[in-house]
Design a protein around this motif. Sequence first.
Motif, PDB file in Angstrom:
ATOM      1  N   THR A  21       0.842  -1.202   0.000  1.00 31.23           N
ATOM      2  CA  THR A  21       0.000   0.000   0.000  1.00 31.23           C
ATOM      3  C   THR A  21       0.873   1.246   0.000  1.00 31.23           C
ATOM      4  N   ALA A  22       1.926   1.233   0.814  1.00 34.08           N
ATOM      5  CA  ALA A  22       2.853   2.374   0.859  1.00 34.08           C
ATOM      6  C   ALA A  22       3.562   2.548  -0.476  1.00 34.08           C
ATOM      7  N   THR A  23       3.938   1.442  -1.104  1.00 33.24           N
ATOM      8  CA  THR A  23       4.584   1.493  -2.421  1.00 33.24           C
ATOM      9  C   THR A  23       3.662   2.157  -3.435  1.00 33.24           C
ATOM     10  N   LYS A  24       2.415   1.739  -3.436  1.00 30.99           N
ATOM     11  CA  LYS A  24       1.431   2.302  -4.363  1.00 30.99           C
ATOM     12  C   LYS A  24       1.219   3.785  -4.076  1.00 30.99           C
ATOM     13  N   LEU A  25       1.137   4.164  -2.808  1.00 36.70           N
ATOM     14  CA  LEU A  25       0.915   5.562  -2.439  1.00 36.70           C
ATOM     15  C   LEU A  25       2.072   6.450  -2.898  1.00 36.70           C
TER      16      LEU A  25
ATOM     17  N   ALA B 146       2.085  17.018  -0.892  1.00 38.18           N
ATOM     18  CA  ALA B 146       1.753  16.079  -1.966  1.00 38.18           C
ATOM     19  C   ALA B 146       1.327  14.730  -1.387  1.00 38.18           C
ATOM     20  N   LEU B 147       2.025  14.288  -0.356  1.00 35.39           N
ATOM     21  CA  LEU B 147       1.691  13.004   0.274  1.00 35.39           C
ATOM     22  C   LEU B 147       0.333  13.084   0.963  1.00 35.39           C
TER      23      LEU B 147
ATOM     24  N   ARG C 202      -5.614  11.620   0.984  1.00 34.23           N
ATOM     25  CA  ARG C 202      -7.025  12.004   0.827  1.00 34.23           C
ATOM     26  C   ARG C 202      -7.617  11.433  -0.472  1.00 34.23           C
ATOM     27  N   LYS C 203      -6.808  11.397  -1.524  1.00 36.64           N
ATOM     28  CA  LYS C 203      -7.292  10.996  -2.845  1.00 36.64           C
ATOM     29  C   LYS C 203      -7.380   9.483  -3.024  1.00 36.64           C
ATOM     30  N   TYR C 204      -6.409   8.733  -2.516  1.00 38.36           N
ATOM     31  CA  TYR C 204      -6.298   7.315  -2.838  1.00 38.36           C
ATOM     32  C   TYR C 204      -6.719   6.351  -1.732  1.00 38.36           C
ATOM     33  N   LEU C 205      -6.783   6.818  -0.491  1.00 34.67           N
ATOM     34  CA  LEU C 205      -7.233   5.925   0.573  1.00 34.67           C
ATOM     35  C   LEU C 205      -8.735   6.117   0.784  1.00 34.67           C
TER      36      LEU C 205
ATOM     37  N   ALA D 105      -8.699   7.900   5.753  1.00 33.05           N
ATOM     38  CA  ALA D 105      -7.865   9.070   5.444  1.00 33.05           C
ATOM     39  C   ALA D 105      -7.462   9.855   6.688  1.00 33.05           C
ATOM     40  N   GLU D 106      -8.410  10.159   7.578  1.00 31.49           N
ATOM     41  CA  GLU D 106      -8.082  10.997   8.745  1.00 31.49           C
ATOM     42  C   GLU D 106      -7.036  10.343   9.637  1.00 31.49           C
TER      43      GLU D 106
END
Length: 195
Positions: free
Chosen positions: A18-22, A165-166, A171-174, A179-180
């Motif tokens: 998941t971190a790799t994808k983010l 950016a992160l 906010r956009k991908y999770l 997200a919070e």
Amino acid sequence: MQRARIFFTGVGGQGTLTATKLVSLTALDEGLPVTSGEIHGMAQRGGVVESTVLVGYMSPKITHGEADLLLGFELLETLRALCYLKPGGVVVSNSQALPPLSVATGKAAYPELEAVRAKAQAAASKALFVPCRTLAEQAGSAQSANTVLLGAACAVGALPFGMEALERSVRKYLKPALAETNLKALALGAGAAQS
């Protein structure tokens, strides 16, 4: 453009992929050319998971001595992956252990944090160890330990983009429900890196 070879290592269930994808999606959103790959990943909990993100390179592979950044989601896997770090590279690692099956069954011994830290400091220009699980629990979910680590890496300038950016990517991908908590985890990781 900042080029970067990032090597991710952890065990199944830690959110390494998941971190790799983010990181990949954030770099893409920032207009950076990205190649990503999974070296070998075992989806089941406890199996070693290794992946890569390369910014500004065509190949998804990182060989020994090439990684600019080693992100270690599990302490022993950080030690095992030090061979991928280039001289003068950066290590950002979880300081808390999640012993693999070989340790749980008594087939292997688990190294002490200080021994891993000493080897990382000898190999890297900077080696940062963060209590990811503890900080993730403070954020509201142990599953956000992966974003704690990303927040720490971002705070020390080891990623090819900034914290804003992160945060946008979280906010956009999770999923909105996650997200919070993950934004809090990013902030806690960044704070730990700067203390």
